[in-house]
Design an enzyme around this catalytic site. Structure first.
Site, mmCIF file in Angstrom:
data_model
loop_
_atom_site.group_PDB
_atom_site.id
_atom_site.type_symbol
_atom_site.label_atom_id
_atom_site.label_comp_id
_atom_site.label_asym_id
_atom_site.label_seq_id
_atom_site.Cartn_x
_atom_site.Cartn_y
_atom_site.Cartn_z
ATOM 1 C CD GLU A 238 -2.512 1.585 2.497
ATOM 2 O OE1 GLU A 238 -2.582 2.790 2.791
ATOM 3 O OE2 GLU A 238 -2.906 0.663 3.230
ATOM 4 C CB CYS A 272 -1.288 7.258 2.153
ATOM 5 S SG CYS A 272 -2.376 6.195 3.127
#
Length: 532
Positions: A238, A272
């Site tokens: 990720e 993020c």
């Protein structure tokens, strides 16, 4: 500001005031193999425990961890500069629900699944799919949410029967140690390992484990993915995002301004899945910008350690991150962008910033900024907004803001992202029920939901044949009947008309009957020969 790895130690200073942080010893590369081997020995016994028993142990570990909530919040505050509200409410906030969700549903998610065979093709045959742990999971976590990211991954990993070796970012080494220390008190010895260091420690860990989960930057993710591919081990990667919010002309502008401000500025923009681009229909562009600026200008930056709840914006964690934010804003302003608020550094803090008139070719709209900066762009309509949002190599999350929820859902489905939300943004990352994933340069793999738990396992099929026939229809020796049966089956699936299909099925049935008769005759002959 930030930490450095030097001569076997991690040294650092608090981004709040520059005060030195306690030094942390780097785990030597040779010792990392030992940590993994010890975890592998502990994992063998752990995997033999029933899921319900593992769940009970994790409940105790969760209680022990949350009993240290104040210690962890202080670590997050001093090491990373998080406002106390973020430390408790954002990074630690989802922890109780993560433990509750997985420990109460683990047996259902990890239970065997029956396989239903075609009884004509495969008579008297049954099978089940089992879920087995990978073994030792290497978990490499970032500095921006070092508790939340770790908990959302290590709880399903452990529940699935794995051991975990955690390597926190060197910038969150002290928080990572506090987290692991609290959990270890309630878990079998060596089941949760801890290694400290920078990229070299991460590489050494990937070289030893059976499955790797990496959450962090694109460069590091690519290195981990290559190393995992070389070893042919599974990986979940990720990475970052350049998330867009789309504000339509019928949106509740007050709610949209507050929601976009939170998702863009929380954790000083170091998220993020934070909003980094805002596309607004031209008809309401100025009205929205005015509201967003009003919210941004009321946000307070500083150190709230002595008075929790008095600031919303903490510092940027590293000098490199500050330099990146300043460079993105400086280039945008030089190209004609207008700073509506903020746009300046105050010590290690960067003021919440709103810009308009940003050239779309600039890094501010193309590369991850990872700071409290929101460029707002006017677009003629929703279609243009969707096209602009999708012009990105990233694909983590996105949002659509509108009073027309049905239309919002339809537009959300056009976003090339892993998570799309209507009238909110980023909150599902904290919800263990809601799958979290990305595409493109945002990586692959899943966090949250039953998919995340199953990703921590590998499937194994156990098949049982209870047939008493001496041989199957497809076993040797082949004959014309077998060819007729097989040809009829293949042609029946590709028949262009009902008549052709009926004819092919007829051939299949005739061939199967002749094959069955021959098989039975061979079986009787074998039994007769045995009696003689």
């Amino acid at each position: 500001m930030g930490s450095i790895v030097e001569e076997g130690w991690i040294h650092g200073t608090s981004p709040l005031d520059g005060a030195p942080l306690s030094s942390v010893r780097v785990t030597a590369a040779g010792d990392i193999a030992g940590v993994v081997h010890a975890a592998r020995r502990a994992q063998a016994a752990w995997a033999r425990r029933p899921v319900a028993e593992r769940a009970r142990a994790l409940v105790k570990a969760g209680r022990r961890l949350l009993g240290r909530a104040d210690e962890l919040a202080q670590a997050l505050h001093r090491e990373l500069g998080k406002p106390m509200a973020d430390a408790y409410g954002v990074d630690l906030g989802s922890t109780p629900e993560v433990f509750r969700y997985y420990t109460t549903r683990g047996e259902a998610f990890l239970g065997d699944e029956a396989v239903a065979f075609n009884p004509v093709m495969f008579p008297r045959k049954r099978a089940r799919v089992e879920r087995l742990p990978h073994g030792v999971v290497g978990l490499i976590t970032p500095w921006n949410y070092p508790v939340s990211v770790a908990v959302h991954n290590l709880v399903p990993a452990l529940l699935a029967g794995n051991a975990v070796v955690l390597k926190p970012s060197e910038h969150a080494a002290r928080t990572g140690a506090a987290l692991a220390g609290a959990l270890r008190e309630a878990l079998p010895e060596a089941l949760l390992g801890l290694v400290q260091g920078g990229a070299e420690a991460g590489a050494a860990l990937v070289a030893e484990v059976d499955h790797v989960v990496f959450v962090g930057g694109v460069a590091g993710g690519r290195a981990v993915a290559r190393a995992a591919a070389d070893r042919l081990i599974p990986a979940q990667i990720e990475l970052g995002g350049k998330d867009a919010a789309i504000v339509l002309r019928d949106a509740d502008l007050e709610r949209a301004a507050h929601g976009v401000a939170w998702a863009g500025f929380v954790n000083a923009g170091q998220s993020c899945a934070g909003i980094e681009r805002v596309y607004v229909e031209a008809e309401v562009f100025e009205a929205f910008v005015e509201r967003l600026v009003a919210v941004a200008e009321r946000l307070r930056a500083g150190d709230d350690g002595g008075a929790p709840g008095t600031v919303e914006i903490g510092p940027l964690v590293t000098e490199a991150q500050m330099a990146r934010v300043e460079a993105h804003v400086r280039a945008a302003v030089a190209a004609g962008a207008r700073v509506r608020c903020g746009g300046a550094r105050r010590g290690n803090f960067y003021l919440p910033t709103v810009l308009t008139g940003v050239d779309p070719s600039l890094d501010l709209l193309r590369e991850e900024t990872f700071g409290p900066v929101l460029p707002v762009i006017a677009v003629p309509d929703a279609g243009a907004a969707i096209r602009a949002a999708n012009e990105s190599v990233y694909g983590l999350t996105g949002s659509v803001w509108t009073r027309d929820v049905a239309r919002g859902e339809a537009l959300a489905r056009e976003l090339r992202v892993g998570v799309a939300t209507v009238n909110n943004h980023m909150f599902t990352g904290a919800a263990p029920q809601a799958v979290w994933t990305g595409r493109g340069r945002s990586g692959y793999g899943v966090q949250n939901g039953p998919e995340a738990l199953r990703a921590m396992t590998r499937p194994r099929l156990i098949a049982v044949d209870e047939s008493t026939a001496s041989r199957e229809l497809w076993w040797f020796p082949y004959d014309r009947a077998f060819v007729e049966m097989s040809r009829g089956m293949a042609r029946s699936l590709g028949a262009s008309s009902g008549l052709d299909r009926l004819s092919s099925v007829g051939r299949m049935v005739r061939g199967a009957a002749r094959r069955w008769v021959a098989t039975r005759a061979a079986s009787r002959a074998r039994h007769a020969w045995g009696r003689e």
